[in-house]
Design an enzyme around this catalytic site. Structure first.
Site, PDB file in Angstrom:
ATOM      1  N   LYS A 113      -6.710   7.431  -3.946  1.00  0.00           N
ATOM      2  CA  LYS A 113      -7.556   7.133  -4.380  1.00  0.00           C
ATOM      3  C   LYS A 113      -8.097   8.145  -5.483  1.00  0.00           C
ATOM      4  CE  LYS A 113     -11.084   3.683  -4.736  1.00  0.00           C
ATOM      5  NZ  LYS A 113     -10.907   2.004  -3.891  1.00  0.00           N
ATOM      6  N   ASP A 170     -12.634   0.521  -9.491  1.00  0.00           N
ATOM      7  CA  ASP A 170     -14.193   0.396  -8.396  1.00  0.00           C
ATOM      8  C   ASP A 170     -14.898   0.359  -8.674  1.00  0.00           C
ATOM      9  OD1 ASP A 170     -13.598   1.544  -4.933  1.00  0.00           O
ATOM     10  OD2 ASP A 170     -14.932   2.382  -5.974  1.00  0.00           O
TER      11      ASP A 170
HETATM   12  P1  NDP Z   1     -19.307  -2.164  -9.551  1.00  0.00           P
HETATM   13  O1  NDP Z   1     -19.448  -0.717 -10.096  1.00  0.00           O
HETATM   14  O2  NDP Z   1     -18.845  -3.214 -10.091  1.00  0.00           O
HETATM   15  O3  NDP Z   1     -20.177  -2.339  -8.575  1.00  0.00           O
HETATM   16  C1  NDP Z   1     -21.224  -1.724  -7.572  1.00  0.00           C
HETATM   17  C2  NDP Z   1     -22.470  -2.700  -7.095  1.00  0.00           C
HETATM   18  O4  NDP Z   1     -22.707  -1.630  -6.106  1.00  0.00           O
HETATM   19  C3  NDP Z   1     -24.106  -2.683  -8.562  1.00  0.00           C
HETATM   20  O5  NDP Z   1     -24.242  -3.241  -7.879  1.00  0.00           O
HETATM   21  C4  NDP Z   1     -24.831  -1.156  -7.816  1.00  0.00           C
HETATM   22  O6  NDP Z   1     -25.418  -0.782  -8.377  1.00  0.00           O
HETATM   23  C5  NDP Z   1     -23.897  -1.184  -5.807  1.00  0.00           C
HETATM   24  N1  NDP Z   1     -24.170  -0.208  -5.643  1.00  0.00           N
HETATM   25  C6  NDP Z   1     -23.555   1.185  -5.918  1.00  0.00           C
HETATM   26  N2  NDP Z   1     -23.642   2.058  -5.448  1.00  0.00           N
HETATM   27  C7  NDP Z   1     -25.026   2.005  -4.247  1.00  0.00           C
HETATM   28  C8  NDP Z   1     -25.104   3.246  -3.752  1.00  0.00           C
HETATM   29  N3  NDP Z   1     -24.773   4.144  -3.442  1.00  0.00           N
HETATM   30  N4  NDP Z   1     -26.914   2.302  -3.404  1.00  0.00           N
HETATM   31  C9  NDP Z   1     -26.702   0.695  -3.479  1.00  0.00           C
HETATM   32  N5  NDP Z   1     -25.846   0.546  -4.512  1.00  0.00           N
HETATM   33  C10 NDP Z   1     -24.706   0.507  -4.699  1.00  0.00           C
HETATM   34  O7  NDP Z   1     -18.405  -1.695  -8.266  1.00  0.00           O
HETATM   35  P2  NDP Z   1     -17.087  -2.727  -7.710  1.00  0.00           P
HETATM   36  O8  NDP Z   1     -18.252  -4.531  -7.191  1.00  0.00           O
HETATM   37  O9  NDP Z   1     -15.824  -2.937  -8.022  1.00  0.00           O
HETATM   38  O10 NDP Z   1     -17.224  -2.258  -6.344  1.00  0.00           O
HETATM   39  C11 NDP Z   1     -18.094  -2.747  -4.671  1.00  0.00           C
HETATM   40  C12 NDP Z   1     -17.350  -1.873  -3.689  1.00  0.00           C
HETATM   41  O11 NDP Z   1     -16.137  -2.833  -3.399  1.00  0.00           O
HETATM   42  C13 NDP Z   1     -17.226  -1.353  -3.251  1.00  0.00           C
HETATM   43  O12 NDP Z   1     -16.927  -0.493  -1.952  1.00  0.00           O
HETATM   44  C14 NDP Z   1     -15.603  -0.536  -3.847  1.00  0.00           C
HETATM   45  O13 NDP Z   1     -15.153   0.160  -3.495  1.00  0.00           O
HETATM   46  C15 NDP Z   1     -14.897  -1.695  -3.297  1.00  0.00           C
HETATM   47  N6  NDP Z   1     -14.029  -2.833  -3.960  1.00  0.00           N
HETATM   48  C16 NDP Z   1     -13.532  -2.848  -5.356  1.00  0.00           C
HETATM   49  C17 NDP Z   1     -12.782  -3.540  -5.361  1.00  0.00           C
HETATM   50  C18 NDP Z   1     -12.915  -3.911  -6.895  1.00  0.00           C
HETATM   51  O14 NDP Z   1     -11.463  -4.744  -7.182  1.00  0.00           O
HETATM   52  N7  NDP Z   1     -13.560  -3.940  -7.887  1.00  0.00           N
HETATM   53  C19 NDP Z   1     -11.437  -3.865  -4.293  1.00  0.00           C
HETATM   54  C20 NDP Z   1     -11.565  -3.524  -2.627  1.00  0.00           C
HETATM   55  C21 NDP Z   1     -13.204  -3.037  -2.854  1.00  0.00           C
HETATM   56  P3  NDP Z   1     -25.346  -0.100  -9.342  1.00  0.00           P
HETATM   57  O15 NDP Z   1     -25.534   0.179 -10.920  1.00  0.00           O
HETATM   58  O16 NDP Z   1     -27.302   0.072  -9.207  1.00  0.00           O
HETATM   59  O17 NDP Z   1     -25.452   1.161  -9.186  1.00  0.00           O
HETATM   60  O1  2IT Z   2     -10.657  -0.379  -2.879  1.00  0.00           O
HETATM   61  C1  2IT Z   2      -9.647  -0.933  -3.853  1.00  0.00           C
HETATM   62  O2  2IT Z   2      -8.949  -2.124  -2.959  1.00  0.00           O
HETATM   63  C2  2IT Z   2     -10.026  -1.467  -5.143  1.00  0.00           C
HETATM   64  N1  2IT Z   2     -11.063  -0.513  -5.909  1.00  0.00           N
HETATM   65  C3  2IT Z   2      -8.978  -1.774  -6.348  1.00  0.00           C
HETATM   66  C4  2IT Z   2      -7.892  -0.786  -6.242  1.00  0.00           C
HETATM   67  C5  2IT Z   2      -6.486  -1.319  -6.692  1.00  0.00           C
HETATM   68  O3  2IT Z   2      -6.076  -0.598  -6.659  1.00  0.00           O
HETATM   69  O4  2IT Z   2      -6.673  -2.868  -7.123  1.00  0.00           O
END
Ligand code: NDP
Ligand code: 2IT
Length: 454
Positions: free
Chosen positions: A131, A171
């Site tokens: 990561k 992420d």
């Molecule tokens: P994005 O940046 O697309 O979206 C994040 C969302 O969460 C936004 O709505 C954001 O609001 C909110 N958010 C972020 N930080 C905070 C905080 N500190 N407090 C409250 N709200 C918050 O990210 P993703 O959707 O990609 O990721 C969301 C979660 O999923 C994370 O935990 C990530 O690690 C996990 N994840 C992502 C994957 C992927 O493929 N993208 C895969 C597996 C897990 P705002 O815009 O106001 O910051």
């Molecule tokens: O938390 C996660 O698994 C991710 N942000 C996706 C990682 C990836 O390599 O697609």
């Protein structure tokens, strides 16, 4: 936090991790949750201690921290810190996303890298755990500033990654735009067109369904559990989803396709609620295209109500629902929220984010008969589809949306079966935290044992 484990060996290891990695709170939390589960595997797996597998697995293979200097639109030099934690390569090249958020620090990247080891193992695909990220905040920056940051970040990162070495992805804060700038800079420096990043655009090596994969995968996992364990499905269920980013949006889309009604979503400033269901087209435009706040939603959909909630959107969990899907960030669902969800009749909590539920909240949900799916299992669809993107890049071809989506569904159903079976085998039926941690660990452990003392 008190991270005492009622097993002498594991507790000793836990205290060593805390002492050796001071101030890395989220990393301590992730290791604690993992070691708590591992105690159920010790009786049948002496090699975990004899071969020092656990001692080795909590120590990253390599930790990289570097300066990222870039010039903003006013001509001023800005300085951020970059990270890449190459945690474990026993079963494949390091694989995991890059987080861009002002809260990023070493402990957060290490917790994410640590969880990624077991998540990636659960996918059944050959990917190790890693990561990275930075405390850079893309919010409010121009495209030019984001590009300047990404190019500077890659000027250091390129020497540590490669399609068979370490393959970063998105992420929080890292989406298609950022991956594009990072890829362009990598290609410029290395002079090679390879699948060194995933989440690429569809015209330059990306995979169909990668954008949708994490949210869709979460719903495939939860739906499989609903069908096999509760003899029901998403059909007719009321769902609350925190966040409105990549994971939240496509969890909403799939839950809705499967017959559920999503009544609330959030961002870090507040949440929207509409008993008639959220209009996802409006959310997609506001968030994916216009990069606006979710508060703007009520200007377009007057039946919805917006509640400002600066405290990380915790208020969203007071909304009654059958299924809660935390899809924003770590520790966004605490004990108080867990109690409220249970009191309001919620039956399922499916983690889309990484570690969104605090340990005491998880404990409360499990002991109150809630079906709880840990992120390292239920959000694995994103990285699994990234691995499918790597496959397509290596073969220099691309599969149809339907092919990738079908593979994703199969992978999520396999992960569910594996977690369910493993939990049962170690005497913790329906505890998918234990099931995911042990099933994820055993594959990596056997590879580490076979590869000797490295
Ligand atoms: P994005 O940046 O697309 O979206 C994040 C969302 O969460 C936004 O709505 C954001 O609001 C909110 N958010 C972020 N930080 C905070 C905080 N500190 N407090 C409250 N709200 C918050 O990210 P993703 O959707 O990609 O990721 C969301 C979660 O999923 C994370 O935990 C990530 O690690 C996990 N994840 C992502 C994957 C992927 O493929 N993208 C895969 C597996 C897990 P705002 O815009 O106001 O910051
Ligand atoms: O938390 C996660 O698994 C991710 N942000 C996706 C990682 C990836 O390599 O697609």
């Amino acid at each position: 936090m008190d991270y005492t484990i009622d097993n002498e060996y594991l507790n000793g290891l836990m205290q060593k991790v805390i002492a050796k990695n001071p101030s890395e709170n989220e990393f301590h939390q992730a290791v604690f949750e993992f070691l708590e589960s591992v105690k159920y595997a010790l009786p049948t797996h002496p090699e975990l201690i004899d071969k020092q597998i656990l001692e080795r697995i909590v120590e990253p293979e390599r930790q990289i921290m570097f300066r990222v200097a870039w010039v903003d639109d006013n001509g001023k030099i800005q300085v951020n810190r970059g990270y890449r934690i190459q945690f474990n390569s026993a079963i494949g090249p390091y694989k995991g996303g890059l987080r861009l958020h002002p809260s990023v620090n070493l402990g957060i990247i290490k917790f994410l890298g640590f969880e990624q080891i077991f998540k990636n193992s659960l996918t059944g695909l050959p990917i190790g755990g890693g990561k990275g990220g930075s405390d850079f905040d893309p919010k409010g920056k121009s495209d030019n500033e984001v590009m300047a940051f990404c190019q500077s970040f890659m000027r250091e990162l390129y020497r540590h990654i490669g399609p068979d070495v370490d393959v970063p992805a998105g992420d929080i804060g890292t989406g298609a735009r950022e991956i594009g700038f990072l890829f362009g800079q990598y290609k410029k420096i290395v002079n090679e067109y390879t699948g060194v990043l995933t989440g690429k655009g569809l015209t330059w090596g990306g995979s169909l369904a990668r954008t949708e994969a994490t949210g869709y995968g979460l719903c495939y996992f939860v739906n499989c559990m609903l069908q096999k364990k509760m003899n029901t499905s998403f059909e007719g269920k009321t769902v609350v989803i925190s966040g409105s980013g990549n994971v939240a949006i496509y969890a909403n889309e799939k839950a809705t396709q499967l017959g559920a009604k999503v009544v609330a979503m959030s961002d870090s400033n507040g949440y929207i609620y509409d008993e008639n269901g959220i209009n996802l087209d409006v959310i997609k435009r506001l968030k994916e295209v216009e990069r606006k706040r979710i508060s703007e939603y009520v200007n377009e959909v007057p039946t919805a109500k917006y509640t400002a909630d600066e405290n990380g959107s915790k208020g969203i969990w007071t909304i009654p629902c059958d299924i809660a899907l935390p899809c924003a960030t770590q520790n966004e669902l605490n004990l108080e929220s867990a109690k409220t969800l249970v009191a309001n009749g919620c039956k399922v909590v499916g983690e889309g984010a990484n570690m969104p539920t605090t340990p005491d909240a998880t404990e409360y949900l499990l002991s109150n008969g809630i079906y709880f799916t840990p992120g390292k299992a239920s959000n694995a669809g994103g990285v699994a589809t990234s691995a499918l993107e790597m496959c397509q890049n290596s073969a220099r071809l691309s599969w149809t949306f339907e092919e990738v989506d079908a593979k994703l569904k199969g992978i999520m159903e396999n992960i569910f079966e594996n977690c369910d079976k493993t939990a049962e085998e170690v005497g913790c039926p329906n505890n998918y935290v234990v099931g995911a941690n042990i099933a994820g660990l055993l594959k990596v452990a056997s590879a580490m044992e076979a590869q000797g003392c490295i």
